[in-house]
Scaffold this motif. Structure first.
Motif, mmCIF file in Angstrom:
data_model
loop_
_atom_site.group_PDB
_atom_site.id
_atom_site.type_symbol
_atom_site.label_atom_id
_atom_site.label_comp_id
_atom_site.label_asym_id
_atom_site.label_seq_id
_atom_site.Cartn_x
_atom_site.Cartn_y
_atom_site.Cartn_z
ATOM 1 N N ASN B 284 21.945 10.412 5.965
ATOM 2 C CA ASN B 284 22.536 9.563 7.000
ATOM 3 C C ASN B 284 23.968 9.961 7.330
ATOM 4 O O ASN B 284 24.810 9.129 7.613
ATOM 5 N N ALA B 285 24.242 11.224 7.253
ATOM 6 C CA ALA B 285 25.537 11.803 7.633
ATOM 7 C C ALA B 285 26.701 11.282 6.798
ATOM 8 O O ALA B 285 27.863 11.412 7.185
ATOM 9 N N GLY B 286 26.373 10.664 5.667
ATOM 10 C CA GLY B 286 27.458 10.143 4.809
ATOM 11 C C GLY B 286 27.998 8.818 5.284
ATOM 12 O O GLY B 286 29.089 8.399 4.887
ATOM 13 N N LEU B 287 27.213 8.143 6.106
ATOM 14 C CA LEU B 287 27.682 6.863 6.631
ATOM 15 C C LEU B 287 27.493 5.719 5.646
ATOM 16 O O LEU B 287 28.148 4.684 5.772
ATOM 17 N N ASP B 288 26.606 5.873 4.662
ATOM 18 C CA ASP B 288 26.284 4.764 3.765
ATOM 19 C C ASP B 288 26.952 4.915 2.400
ATOM 20 O O ASP B 288 27.011 6.006 1.836
ATOM 21 N N SER B 289 27.414 3.788 1.884
ATOM 22 C CA SER B 289 28.009 3.801 0.545
ATOM 23 C C SER B 289 26.943 3.927 -0.506
ATOM 24 O O SER B 289 25.833 3.386 -0.371
ATOM 25 N N GLY B 290 27.277 4.592 -1.590
ATOM 26 C CA GLY B 290 26.365 4.696 -2.722
ATOM 27 C C GLY B 290 26.607 3.570 -3.700
ATOM 28 O O GLY B 290 27.283 2.577 -3.387
ATOM 29 N N THR B 291 26.110 3.717 -4.897
ATOM 30 C CA THR B 291 26.237 2.638 -5.876
ATOM 31 C C THR B 291 27.219 2.975 -6.988
ATOM 32 O O THR B 291 27.534 2.128 -7.819
ATOM 33 N N ARG B 292 27.675 4.208 -7.045
ATOM 34 C CA ARG B 292 28.574 4.602 -8.127
ATOM 35 C C ARG B 292 30.027 4.363 -7.727
ATOM 36 O O ARG B 292 30.411 4.523 -6.571
ATOM 37 N N ASN B 293 30.844 3.982 -8.717
ATOM 38 C CA ASN B 293 32.289 3.956 -8.505
ATOM 39 C C ASN B 293 32.841 5.301 -8.970
ATOM 40 O O ASN B 293 32.620 5.715 -10.112
ATOM 41 N N THR B 294 33.551 5.940 -8.105
ATOM 42 C CA THR B 294 34.052 7.288 -8.428
ATOM 43 C C THR B 294 35.572 7.307 -8.413
ATOM 44 O O THR B 294 36.207 6.460 -7.774
ATOM 45 N N ASN B 295 36.125 8.250 -9.102
ATOM 46 C CA ASN B 295 37.585 8.345 -9.192
ATOM 47 C C ASN B 295 38.192 8.996 -7.958
ATOM 48 O O ASN B 295 37.623 9.941 -7.406
ATOM 49 N N THR B 368 29.611 19.786 4.278
ATOM 50 C CA THR B 368 28.817 18.868 3.455
ATOM 51 C C THR B 368 27.818 18.094 4.312
ATOM 52 O O THR B 368 27.086 17.262 3.797
ATOM 53 N N ASP B 369 27.827 18.368 5.615
ATOM 54 C CA ASP B 369 26.926 17.667 6.533
ATOM 55 C C ASP B 369 27.143 16.148 6.481
ATOM 56 O O ASP B 369 26.216 15.364 6.557
ATOM 57 N N THR B 370 28.392 15.771 6.314
ATOM 58 C CA THR B 370 28.771 14.353 6.322
ATOM 59 C C THR B 370 29.925 14.178 7.312
ATOM 60 O O THR B 370 30.566 15.157 7.718
ATOM 61 N N ILE B 371 30.186 12.932 7.622
ATOM 62 C CA ILE B 371 31.299 12.659 8.539
ATOM 63 C C ILE B 371 32.627 13.095 7.941
ATOM 64 O O ILE B 371 33.611 13.245 8.667
ATOM 65 N N TYR B 372 32.654 13.330 6.630
ATOM 66 C CA TYR B 372 33.911 13.732 5.979
ATOM 67 C C TYR B 372 34.313 15.168 6.309
ATOM 68 O O TYR B 372 35.418 15.591 5.969
ATOM 69 N N GLU B 373 33.416 15.883 6.983
ATOM 70 C CA GLU B 373 33.837 17.167 7.543
ATOM 71 C C GLU B 373 34.941 16.950 8.578
ATOM 72 O O GLU B 373 35.704 17.857 8.897
ATOM 73 N N GLN B 408 27.335 22.158 16.308
ATOM 74 C CA GLN B 408 26.603 21.327 15.359
ATOM 75 C C GLN B 408 25.753 22.210 14.448
ATOM 76 O O GLN B 408 25.025 23.096 14.909
ATOM 77 N N THR B 409 25.901 21.983 13.165
ATOM 78 C CA THR B 409 25.082 22.716 12.193
ATOM 79 C C THR B 409 24.480 21.710 11.235
ATOM 80 O O THR B 409 24.928 20.567 11.160
ATOM 81 N N GLY B 410 23.532 22.090 10.475
ATOM 82 C CA GLY B 410 22.928 21.176 9.521
ATOM 83 C C GLY B 410 22.086 20.133 10.217
ATOM 84 O O GLY B 410 21.688 20.282 11.382
ATOM 85 N N THR B 411 21.837 19.048 9.511
ATOM 86 C CA THR B 411 20.959 18.000 10.036
ATOM 87 C C THR B 411 21.700 17.066 10.981
ATOM 88 O O THR B 411 21.131 16.548 11.929
ATOM 89 N N TYR B 412 22.972 16.852 10.707
ATOM 90 C CA TYR B 412 23.688 15.811 11.420
ATOM 91 C C TYR B 412 24.763 16.368 12.348
ATOM 92 O O TYR B 412 25.180 17.517 12.222
ATOM 93 N N TRP B 413 25.209 15.479 13.239
ATOM 94 C CA TRP B 413 26.255 15.855 14.187
ATOM 95 C C TRP B 413 27.613 15.514 13.580
ATOM 96 O O TRP B 413 28.141 14.403 13.773
#
Lengths: 182, 431
Positions: B284-295, B368-373, B408-413
């Protein structure tokens, strides 16, 4: 959007902005806020935080009163006008919005200096404020503290009557004087 | 806003001198001008940029010694009500032409409009007043930010105690920007933002900040929830209809701080923040939060100075490490860096000219094919501000994007799919 469209919009906006600014700028010098400083007697040297500004009557720009930067050692002069004239007490005034709108008309206390036969101080001596002047007029040898306090209050009343300080200022300084133990 | 102990002491002397100033009714917070009968020019070199005195005023808990003169005379020493509602308004309206589109990162569906009347762009209602000898409050709410009618957003909202237990330590509790320890965004002259702060997630948060000057150094240390100002949990475990909420979504707090000093004409500071953030779920292009708390770790270096109160310069560098941030590769630490640098030139009282350069490099988050690009920026903003009044200005700004569009490369825009050049014209006022 093609680059050329962006360029055109950029140019049009810049031109509009320039025209607007130039039109307004024609009257700019007239509308920038300035402080008119007059004294009685006239011819007093005007000192601002930036140094000597001239002699009364004088008009200075607001930024001369409130410079964006200044040496730390002069911080106590920020927002003040100091008047000094031979034979008169040096006077320091804090500038308010009212002053900028109406102009400053300050009366120098020359009688005290004349009576004491002492010339006006030539050093900056800018720490002397109106309130301080009222609180600590020069001591007269042999004068009792109570008499001196009375004289301070009289000076304060005179400053108010002459319109050199506002009523709230007068009240505040009066309160401070009365609260100060002998 | 960075003041050494000596500078603060000097300010105390300075404001003692202003004590005798009469009181009536100054700032992008014009309320202070009204309260202390001071011209806006006393605190601003060019609204909203603060001059030396303005920075000292802020560091002095936003007050002058005669603040009580502006309170209702109730005869009760334990009550210091402002004599009138201490309110101010800031309003902005713009016309903009820009490159840039709205692209759905998942589907690629695209909308665009090359010109826009952003009027109003923003309406702010601000309020601040001293409430006791040591406590000051400040808040503002934004009505219709970026034209979003029907919304009100509270950003800064805090209490500040200027001297906790007589220790000389100040404490600020509430909602504020961690980045305010470096360069407050609200007092910048350009329309363009300090983007690295936003990308690093060190803008608005809820927390507490302690600060104190020791010798030539200024220290600030704080704790915050670390998840911005929108996330919250409803307290429903005790049963039906319990009204309270939690604003943090984990038990970890972000620790942040800054050490600053002056070396000659240069102010410099070292910033650090360390805390937790939610991971990003796979897909989902990195739009959704996961469940882990990360540093999450941020280190910053800031430098600033001025030449005669006419030319101000500033520079900020931020280094970031987001450990195991993406669920797609939880064993990887993602490092990226960014920053900005700017110059404000004030030739006279009518004009201000600004240059702001923004830079960010997605580093390990690239490809990374996420919005964080999208943590990728290389732009220069040129701003001209014309002051009709101390508190009313027209702005013209051009933003030039030096980055090339990426296909656009990868799965997402995701990534830098369009340029972000813009030209903007508008008005900014505070009253």
């Amino acid at each position: 959007m093609r680059r050329s469209e962006t360029g055109r919009r950029l140019t049009v906006s810049a031109l509009l902005f320039g025209v607007l600014a130039v039109q307004h700028g024609a009257a700019a010098d007239l509308t920038l806020r300035k402080l008119r400083i007059e004294s009685e007697p006239p011819g007093a040297e005007v000192l601002l935080i930036g140094g000597k500004a001239g002699h009364t009557p004088l008009t200075v720009g607001e930024r001369a009163i409130y410079p964006n930067d200044y040496p730390d050692k002069l911080a106590h002069l920020y927002g003040t006008v100091t008047l000094r004239r031979a034979g008169c007490e040096t006077l320091v005034h804090r500038v308010t919005l009212d002053d900028i709108e109406r102009g400053l008309k300050l009366k120098l206390d020359c009688a005290v200096a004349d009576a004491r036969g002492t010339p006006a101080p030539q050093a900056p001596a800018a720490e002397t404020t109106i309130s301080q002047a009222a609180r600590t007029p020069p001591a007269i040898p042999g004068e009792a503290l109570s008499q001196r306090r009375l004289r301070q209050l009289q000076v304060l009343q005179e400053l108010l009557d002459e319109g050199l300080i506002s009523a709230p200022d007068e009240q505040r300084i009066r309160r401070r004087l009365l609260d100060t133990p002998f | 806003m960075h003041l050494t102990h000596h500078a603060r002491m000097r300010f105390i002397v300075q404001i003692a001198v202003l004590w005798a100033a009469s009181l009536q009714t100054a700032w992008a917070m014009p309320e202070f001008a009204r309260r202390y009968s001071l011209s806006c020019a006393a605190c601003h070199s060019a609204f909203p940029r603060l001059n030396k005195f303005g920075e000292q005023f802020v560091a002095n808990n936003m007050r002058l010694p005669n603040w009580k003169d502006g309170t209702v005379k109730t005869g009760d020493d334990l009550l210091a009500l402002p004599a009138y509602p201490p309110l101010a308004v800031r309003a902005q309206a713009y016309v903009q032409a820009r490159d840039g589109k709205s692209i759905d990162p998942v589907t690629g569906a695209t909308d665009s409009a090359t010109t826009d009347f952003q009027s109003p762009y923003l309406i702010k209602l601000l309020s601040s007043a001293p409430l006791s000898d040591n406590i000051t409050y400040y808040f503002y709410a934004i009505l219709a930010e970026k034209g979003a009618n029907g919304e009100a957003l509270v950003e800064d909202a805090w209490f500040r105690h200027g001297d906790i237990f007589g220790s000389g330590i100040s404490m600020q509790l509430g909602q504020f920007q961690l980045s305010d320890l470096m360069f407050p965004r609200e007092t910048r002259l350009p329309f363009q933002d300090f983007m690295a702060y936003r990308m690093a997630g060190i803008t608005y948060d809820r927390g507490v900040l302690f600060d104190r000057d020791i010798g030539p150094f200024e220290f600030g240390l704080g704790l915050s929830n670390g998840n911005g100002i929108t996330d919250n949990l409803n307290i429903n475990s005790p049963g039906y209809r319990r009204p309270d909420k939690m604003f943090d979504n984990d038990n970890s707090k972000t620790v942040f701080g800054r050490i600053g000093t002056e070396i000659g004409p240069v102010s410099l500071g070292l910033f650090g923040a360390s805390g937790k953030q939610r991971s990003i779920a796979l897909g989902n292009a990195g739009l959704d939060s996961g469940t882990r708390n990360t540093n999450k770790h941020v280190v910053g270096l800031d430098l600033s100075g001025d030449f005669g109160g006419k030319t101000y310069w500033y520079a900020q560098y931020l280094w970031n490490r987001w450990d195991g941030f993406l669920d797609a590769n939880p064993g990887r630490d993602y490092r990226w860096q960014g920053g900005f640098a700017g110059v404000d030139y004030l030739p006279d009282e009518r004009w201000a000219f600004s240059l702001l350069y923004n830079y960010a490099d997605a580093g390990d988050l690239a490809n990374t094919d996420t919005i964080y690009e999208g943590i990728d920026m290389n732009s220069l903003s040129l701003t001209a501000s014309y002051y009709f009044m101390r508190n009313v200005k027209a702005i013209a700004e051009v933003n030039v994007d030096f980055l090339k569009k990426t296909p656009q490369t990868g799965t997402y825009w995701t990534g830098h799919l369009t340029k972000e050049n813009y030209v903007l014209f508008g008005f900014d006022a505070a009253f």
